[in-house]
Design an enzyme around this catalytic site. Structure first.
Site, PDB file in Angstrom:
ATOM      1  N   SER A  38       0.844  -1.200   0.000  1.00 48.18           N
ATOM      2  CA  SER A  38       0.000   0.000   0.000  1.00 48.18           C
ATOM      3  C   SER A  38       0.879   1.249   0.000  1.00 48.18           C
ATOM      4  O   SER A  38       2.086   1.174   0.206  1.00 48.18           O
ATOM      5  CB  SER A  38      -0.940  -0.006   1.213  1.00 48.18           C
ATOM      6  OG  SER A  38      -0.279   0.503   2.348  1.00 48.18           O
TER       7      SER A  38
ATOM      8  N   TYR B 153       1.449   3.410   2.049  1.00 51.29           N
ATOM      9  CA  TYR B 153       2.160   3.711   3.295  1.00 51.29           C
ATOM     10  C   TYR B 153       3.409   2.854   3.480  1.00 51.29           C
ATOM     11  O   TYR B 153       4.139   3.013   4.439  1.00 51.29           O
ATOM     12  CB  TYR B 153       1.229   3.468   4.500  1.00 51.29           C
ATOM     13  CG  TYR B 153      -0.091   4.151   4.359  1.00 51.29           C
ATOM     14  CD1 TYR B 153      -0.222   5.504   4.665  1.00 51.29           C
ATOM     15  CD2 TYR B 153      -1.208   3.458   3.906  1.00 51.29           C
ATOM     16  CE1 TYR B 153      -1.431   6.144   4.517  1.00 51.29           C
ATOM     17  CE2 TYR B 153      -2.425   4.099   3.748  1.00 51.29           C
ATOM     18  CZ  TYR B 153      -2.531   5.442   4.055  1.00 51.29           C
ATOM     19  OH  TYR B 153      -3.723   6.077   3.893  1.00 51.29           O
ATOM     20  N   LYS B 154       3.621   1.888   2.595  1.00 52.39           N
ATOM     21  CA  LYS B 154       4.669   0.901   2.831  1.00 52.39           C
ATOM     22  C   LYS B 154       5.940   1.187   2.011  1.00 52.39           C
ATOM     23  O   LYS B 154       5.983   2.098   1.211  1.00 52.39           O
ATOM     24  CB  LYS B 154       4.131  -0.500   2.496  1.00 52.39           C
ATOM     25  CG  LYS B 154       2.863  -0.873   3.255  1.00 52.39           C
ATOM     26  CD  LYS B 154       3.068  -0.815   4.750  1.00 52.39           C
ATOM     27  CE  LYS B 154       1.907  -1.425   5.533  1.00 52.39           C
ATOM     28  NZ  LYS B 154       0.601  -0.811   5.272  1.00 52.39           N
ATOM     29  N   ILE B 155       6.961   0.350   2.229  1.00 56.93           N
ATOM     30  CA  ILE B 155       8.252   0.541   1.568  1.00 56.93           C
ATOM     31  C   ILE B 155       8.083   0.421   0.046  1.00 56.93           C
ATOM     32  O   ILE B 155       8.658   1.166  -0.726  1.00 56.93           O
ATOM     33  CB  ILE B 155       9.265  -0.497   2.101  1.00 56.93           C
ATOM     34  CG1 ILE B 155       9.511  -0.199   3.583  1.00 56.93           C
ATOM     35  CG2 ILE B 155      10.565  -0.492   1.310  1.00 56.93           C
ATOM     36  CD1 ILE B 155      10.005  -1.375   4.377  1.00 56.93           C
TER      37      ILE B 155
END
Ligand SMILES: Cc1ncc(COP(=O)(O)O)c(C=O)c1O
Length: 347
Positions: free
Chosen positions: A223, A225-227
């Protein structure tokens, strides 16, 4: 001599003519306006958008793109590319690109045999989705305490194992990595599956091996928000064909993934009630690029963290978080615990 009228059958004198290719400009269902809508979302300026539109309109889009993984007339769809890159990157046999990390966890737990009457050992710190996916699979999450690394404490697992336990689900939290060697050892001793939740630590390694490949199934959130991640997506990896098939069954309406989707079950238990966690082609188009860049992204996080830590050499009132593998963690967070019990104020 009488004048001949156009012959509608033969095409002679202006009648219907046979043709081998479609004529005229294509008016695809998905065309320039949809493309421009994506370009707008990328935040290009009005001037650049106008240039992109002019270039796009100059192109005959024919019948336009078909933005689905199935039946696309391409050598490789973006979803397939995402799965291929994931297999190559993590060195695993199977990968499924999914619509969310939660969907990946749900598919993994069902694949691992979680169902009514079963329990899964989950860490006391992590994210709601891990335990929620166990409940979604009709299992019961049993919470295991964490140690000072904030990861599942391998020494606390055995006391929680019952005849109903089928899996252990460590979460790698906030760029850190769990002590996978010890966790996998407990799991193997008790014949349990290991489902790794790698949503927050994509690109981390433990003892030089990617997290997500230590257990039987690795689940990632892809998503925003992720790396790695553009909007909303997920990824599941495994080395076992049967686990891959079962996870696909849950994620792909039971049997849509099969070579012949309407064929009878090829083995007992192959077909069961699945759902839809398919990843969209547009999301995959972004994610496949991001996944390829992941090692670079992780290297940048690590370099910045090293710099920050070097600048903090002289403190003595706080204890840095215990790290299971300081070289393997992704390192986008620097955490400290409160002052140790033997702490005394500086004179
Ligand atoms: C540890 C962990 N597991 C699972 C998830 C769920 O992922 P998604 O939001 O893609 O469903 C998240 C997302 O924040 C997470 O942090």
């Amino acid at each position: 001599m009488t004048e001949r009228k156009p012959d509608r059958q033969s095409g002679l004198l202006g009648g219907l003519q046979a043709t081998t290719r479609a004529q005229g400009r294509g008016e695809p269902k998905i065309g320039v306006d949809e493309f421009m809508s994506v370009a707008e979302r990328f935040g290009f300026s009005p001037a650049t958008l106008a240039k992109i539109r002019a270039a796009a309109e100059a192109e005959d889009m024919g019948e336009g793109p078909f933005l689905a993984n199935y039946y696309a007339k391409l050598p490789e769809t973006k979803v397939q590319a995402m799965e291929r890159v994931a297999r190559e990157m993590f060195g695993v046999k199977y990968a499924i690109a999914l619509s969310s990390g939660t969907g990946a966890l749900h598919s993994a737990f069902v694949a691992a045999g979680v169902g009514p009457g079963t329990e899964v050992i989950c860490p006391a710190i992590g994210f709601f989705a891990t335990a929620a996916a166990v409940v979604q699979s009709n299992g019961v999450p049993i919470f295991c305490d964490v140690d000072e690394s904030l990861h599942m404490d391998p020494t606390k697992i055995e006391a929680l194992i019952t005849p109903r336990t089928v899996a252990i689900a460590p979460t790698h939290v906030m760029g850190g990595v769990a002590n996978m060697e010890a966790i996998v050892a407990v799991a193997r001793k008790h014949n349990l599956r290991v489902v790794e939740d790698v949503a927050q630590s994509c690109g981390g390694t433990y003892k030089g091996k990617w997290v997500g490949t230590w257990g039987d199934l690795g689940c990632f959130s892809i998503s925003a928000y992720k790396i790695v991640g553009g909007g909303e997506g997920g990824l599941l990896i495994t080395d076992e064909e049967r686990l891959w098939e079962r996870a696909n069954g849950l994620a792909e309406c039971g049997g849509l993934w099969r070579p012949v989707r309407f064929a009878p079950p090829r083995y007992e238990g192959e077909l069961y009630c699945g759902t839809n966690y398919r990843l969209s082609e547009l999301e995959a188009a972004v994610d496949v690029v991001q996944l390829q860049r992941m090692p670079e992204t992780v290297a940048r996080f690590r370099a910045v963290k090293r710099q920050v830590l070097e600048g903090l050499k002289t403190y003595r009132e706080i204890t840095p978080q215990l790290l299971n593998d300081p070289d393997g963690e992704v390192g986008y967070r620097v955490r400290f615990s409160r002052k140790p019990s033997n702490w005394e104020p500086r004179s």
